[in-house]
Enzyme design. Structure first.
Site, PDB file in Angstrom:
ATOM      1  N   ARG A  36      26.837  83.467  15.135  1.00  0.00           N
ATOM      2  CA  ARG A  36      27.033  84.542  14.087  1.00  0.00           C
ATOM      3  C   ARG A  36      25.781  85.904  14.082  1.00  0.00           C
ATOM      4  NH1 ARG A  36      27.220  79.577   8.763  1.00  0.00           N
ATOM      5  NH2 ARG A  36      29.653  80.716   8.696  1.00  0.00           N
ATOM      6  N   LYS A 197      39.879  65.009   5.868  1.00  0.00           N
ATOM      7  CA  LYS A 197      40.442  64.688   5.043  1.00  0.00           C
ATOM      8  C   LYS A 197      41.427  65.644   4.396  1.00  0.00           C
ATOM      9  CE  LYS A 197      36.068  63.118   3.083  1.00  0.00           C
ATOM     10  NZ  LYS A 197      34.830  63.611   2.710  1.00  0.00           N
ATOM     11  N   GLY A 351      34.384  76.471  11.495  1.00  0.00           N
ATOM     12  CA  GLY A 351      34.034  75.058  11.180  1.00  0.00           C
ATOM     13  C   GLY A 351      33.826  73.937  12.284  1.00  0.00           C
ATOM     14  N   GLY A 374      34.007  77.512   5.227  1.00  0.00           N
ATOM     15  CA  GLY A 374      35.216  77.272   4.261  1.00  0.00           C
ATOM     16  C   GLY A 374      35.438  78.591   4.366  1.00  0.00           C
TER      17      GLY A 374
HETATM   18  N1  LIG Z   1      41.120  60.244  13.506  1.00  0.00           N
HETATM   19  C1  LIG Z   1      40.081  60.433  13.231  1.00  0.00           C
HETATM   20  N2  LIG Z   1      39.463  59.476  12.525  1.00  0.00           N
HETATM   21  C2  LIG Z   1      37.864  59.339  11.619  1.00  0.00           C
HETATM   22  N3  LIG Z   1      37.566  60.651  11.368  1.00  0.00           N
HETATM   23  C3  LIG Z   1      38.162  61.412  11.992  1.00  0.00           C
HETATM   24  C4  LIG Z   1      39.106  61.644  12.994  1.00  0.00           C
HETATM   25  N4  LIG Z   1      39.627  62.748  13.422  1.00  0.00           N
HETATM   26  C5  LIG Z   1      38.538  63.621  12.924  1.00  0.00           C
HETATM   27  N5  LIG Z   1      37.229  63.590  11.997  1.00  0.00           N
HETATM   28  C6  LIG Z   1      37.015  64.006  11.969  1.00  0.00           C
HETATM   29  O1  LIG Z   1      37.105  64.912  11.386  1.00  0.00           O
HETATM   30  C7  LIG Z   1      35.925  65.728  10.680  1.00  0.00           C
HETATM   31  C8  LIG Z   1      35.958  67.137  11.087  1.00  0.00           C
HETATM   32  O2  LIG Z   1      36.533  67.700   9.682  1.00  0.00           O
HETATM   33  P1  LIG Z   1      36.216  68.508   8.331  1.00  0.00           P
HETATM   34  O3  LIG Z   1      37.338  68.343   7.754  1.00  0.00           O
HETATM   35  O4  LIG Z   1      35.213  67.705   7.877  1.00  0.00           O
HETATM   36  O5  LIG Z   1      36.270  70.051   8.575  1.00  0.00           O
HETATM   37  P2  LIG Z   1      36.889  70.363   9.720  1.00  0.00           P
HETATM   38  O6  LIG Z   1      38.326  69.843   8.599  1.00  0.00           O
HETATM   39  O7  LIG Z   1      36.794  70.995  10.648  1.00  0.00           O
HETATM   40  O8  LIG Z   1      37.134  71.942   8.340  1.00  0.00           O
HETATM   41  P3  LIG Z   1      36.080  73.091   8.692  1.00  0.00           P
HETATM   42  O9  LIG Z   1      37.214  73.387  10.077  1.00  0.00           O
HETATM   43  O10 LIG Z   1      36.515  73.697   7.659  1.00  0.00           O
HETATM   44  O11 LIG Z   1      34.825  72.508   9.152  1.00  0.00           O
HETATM   45  C9  LIG Z   1      35.046  65.440  12.668  1.00  0.00           C
HETATM   46  O12 LIG Z   1      33.852  65.050  11.884  1.00  0.00           O
HETATM   47  C10 LIG Z   1      36.145  64.823  12.873  1.00  0.00           C
HETATM   48  O13 LIG Z   1      35.148  63.666  13.881  1.00  0.00           O
HETATM   49  O1  LIG Z   2      27.935  78.377   6.469  1.00  0.00           O
HETATM   50  C1  LIG Z   2      28.829  78.859   5.735  1.00  0.00           C
HETATM   51  O2  LIG Z   2      29.920  78.169   5.521  1.00  0.00           O
HETATM   52  C2  LIG Z   2      28.246  79.827   5.085  1.00  0.00           C
HETATM   53  O3  LIG Z   2      27.200  80.404   5.483  1.00  0.00           O
HETATM   54  C3  LIG Z   2      28.453  79.268   3.577  1.00  0.00           C
HETATM   55  O4  LIG Z   2      27.553  79.060   2.909  1.00  0.00           O
HETATM   56  P1  LIG Z   2      28.103  77.552   2.250  1.00  0.00           P
HETATM   57  O5  LIG Z   2      28.564  77.236   2.183  1.00  0.00           O
HETATM   58  O6  LIG Z   2      26.665  77.024   2.176  1.00  0.00           O
HETATM   59  O7  LIG Z   2      27.370  78.777   0.925  1.00  0.00           O
END
Ligand SMILES: Nc1ncnc2c1ncn2[C@@H]1O[C@H](COP(=O)(O)OP(=O)(O)OP(=O)(O)O)[C@@H](O)[C@H]1O
Ligand SMILES: O=C(O)[C@H](O)COP(=O)(O)O
Length: 394
Positions: A36, A197, A351, A374
């Site tokens: 970042r 989720k 993320g 987010g």
């Molecule tokens: N089959 C599964 N069972 C349980 N957990 C899982 C499975 N597949 C993926 N995950 C978990 O999901 C988590 C990521 O999901 P989460 O929705 O928290 O973030 P994201 O989708 O990456 O969102 P962002 O990119 O915005 O952070 C990971 O830590 C991963 O281990």
């Molecule tokens: O890490 C992030 O997604 C941004 O820096 C925003 O942080 P926050 O979710 O604590 O507002």
């Protein structure tokens, strides 16, 4: 983008309050990933080269309006100084007399980093007094903090009402790339949605179903869809109260002519551990006391083919529990397929997916990795980001 950028205004000799997102991961006081900070360098370098007096502001973590020693920005200032190859002055406050004096001392091309803006309760409350105090430090406001653009805070939104307000280069690039993907995509356009989720991805899936040709589902959220098809999911992640919603998404996909891809086989484990016993089973044969933690080999090949045939892919969320090597294959296959597909423009929605791509050493093979977690999710949901809305129109 219909917002003014730093190219549209004169910055020479001006005091420029530039909001950046230096919310970097830290361990024991050391920065573990400076992506970042690097991402904001083009804007900072431009301001320096064009003779601005640069005042940088950022949050770090969630100190909730109080001073938290570990969340001071000193390590960030040091790293930024190394990357810029010039000194960065750092204050221990973000407003007040110390800051005013430091700003008064700035010459053209100097860089000052203020203390963590979230040490002040007014920041997250978008307090007009704090916004005004920030604004009084400067002649121009630049927002380059895409990662925080979904927050209406004093340094991301409030301040923009008191000064001429424009976007920095990172903000511009994020909005352009993500905006083009959603409004004028090259086709076939594929979205890959994974993660844990369903409830966190409802808005994203709903919005993308209006735009994509293919929707690929993976990760923990897939099993609510699997259940909606009438299969048992054993101990896999399941959101009982979202089964009907999952069904409605599959119906919407059919109505819209969107091809909806779900796992056809999965890797199941007898417990949630890297050294668990595992086996590959068809999607309709998950044993009742096992949990699915990754997509299976047939699914990996299926998803790889869809990616290969796509012109544009937006990816948000891992395909399995990629933090454990045993269950990282699905996520790695998707990352590799994106890296290999030369004709496919790949957009990683921040993320965990960005962290996964980084972990596999494939980050430089992606076309765009959003610095927003987010913020990129909310953007993909079709929401307006307050930090962008507040900037001056062209
Ligand atoms: N089959 C599964 N069972 C349980 N957990 C899982 C499975 N597949 C993926 N995950 C978990 O999901 C988590 C990521 O999901 P989460 O929705 O928290 O973030 P994201 O989708 O990456 O969102 P962002 O990119 O915005 O952070 C990971 O830590 C991963 O281990
Ligand atoms: O890490 C992030 O997604 C941004 O820096 C925003 O942080 P926050 O979710 O604590 O507002």
């Amino acid at each position: 983008m219909n917002k003014k950028t730093i190219r549209d205004v004169e910055v020479r000799g001006k005091r420029v309050f530039c909001r950046v997102d230096f919310n970097v991961p830290m361990e024991a006081g050391a920065i573990t990933d400076d992506t970042r900070i690097r991402a904001a360098l083009p804007t900072i370098a431009y301001l320096i080269e064009h003779g601005a007096k640069v005042i940088l502001a950022s949050h770090l973590g969630r100190p909730k309006g109080k001073v938290v020693e570990e969340l001071r920005l000193d390590a960030v200032a040091k790293r930024l100084g190394e990357l810029l190859g010039r000194p960065v002055v750092k204050t221990d406050e973000a407003v007040g007399d110390e800051v005013k004096a430091a700003v008064a001392n700035l010459h053209e091309g100097d860089v000052l980093l203020l203390e963590n803006v979230r040490f002040y309760p007014g920041e997250e409350k978008n307090d007009p007094e704090l916004a005004r105090a920030f604004a009084e430090l400067a002649d121009l406001y630049v927002n380059d903090a895409f990662g925080a653009a979904h927050r209406a805070h004093a340094s991301t939104e409030g301040i923009a009402h008191h000064l001429p307000a424009v976007a920095g280069f990172l903000m511009e690039k994020e909005i352009e790339v993500l905006g083009k993907a959603l409004s004028n995509p090259d086709r076939p356009f594929t979205a890959i949605i994974g993660g844990a989720k369903v409830k966190d991805k409802i808005g994203v899936i709903d919005n993308l179903l209006d735009k994509v040709d293919n929707l690929i589902i993976g990760g923990g959220l897939a099993y609510t869809f699997v259940k909606a098809l009438g299969h048992d999911v054993g101990k896999s992640l399941l959101e009982e109260d979202k089964i009907e919603l999952a069904k409605s998404f599959m119906e919407k996909a059919k109505e819209k002519g969107v091809r909806f891809y779900m796992p056809v086989d999965v890797v199941v484990a007898d417990r949630f551990a890297n050294d668990a016993n595992t086996k590959v089973v068809p999607i309709d044969a998950i044993p009742s006391d096992w949990e699915a933690l990754d997509i299976g080999p047939q699914t990996r090949e299926l998803y790889r083919d869809v990616i290969r045939q796509s012109k544009l892919v937006v990816w948000n969320g891992p395909m399995g529990v990629f933090e454990m090597e045993t269950f990282a294959h699905g996520t790695r296959t998707v990352a590799e397929a994106l890296a290999e597909a030369a004709d496919t423009y790949s957009v990683i929605g921040g993320g965990d997916s960005a962290a996964a791509v980084e972990k596999f050493g494939l980050a430089d093979k992606m076309d765009h990795i959003s610095t927003g977690g987010g913020a990129s999710l909310e953007f993909m949901e079709g929401k307006q980001l307050p930090g962008v809305v507040a900037l001056n129109d062209k």
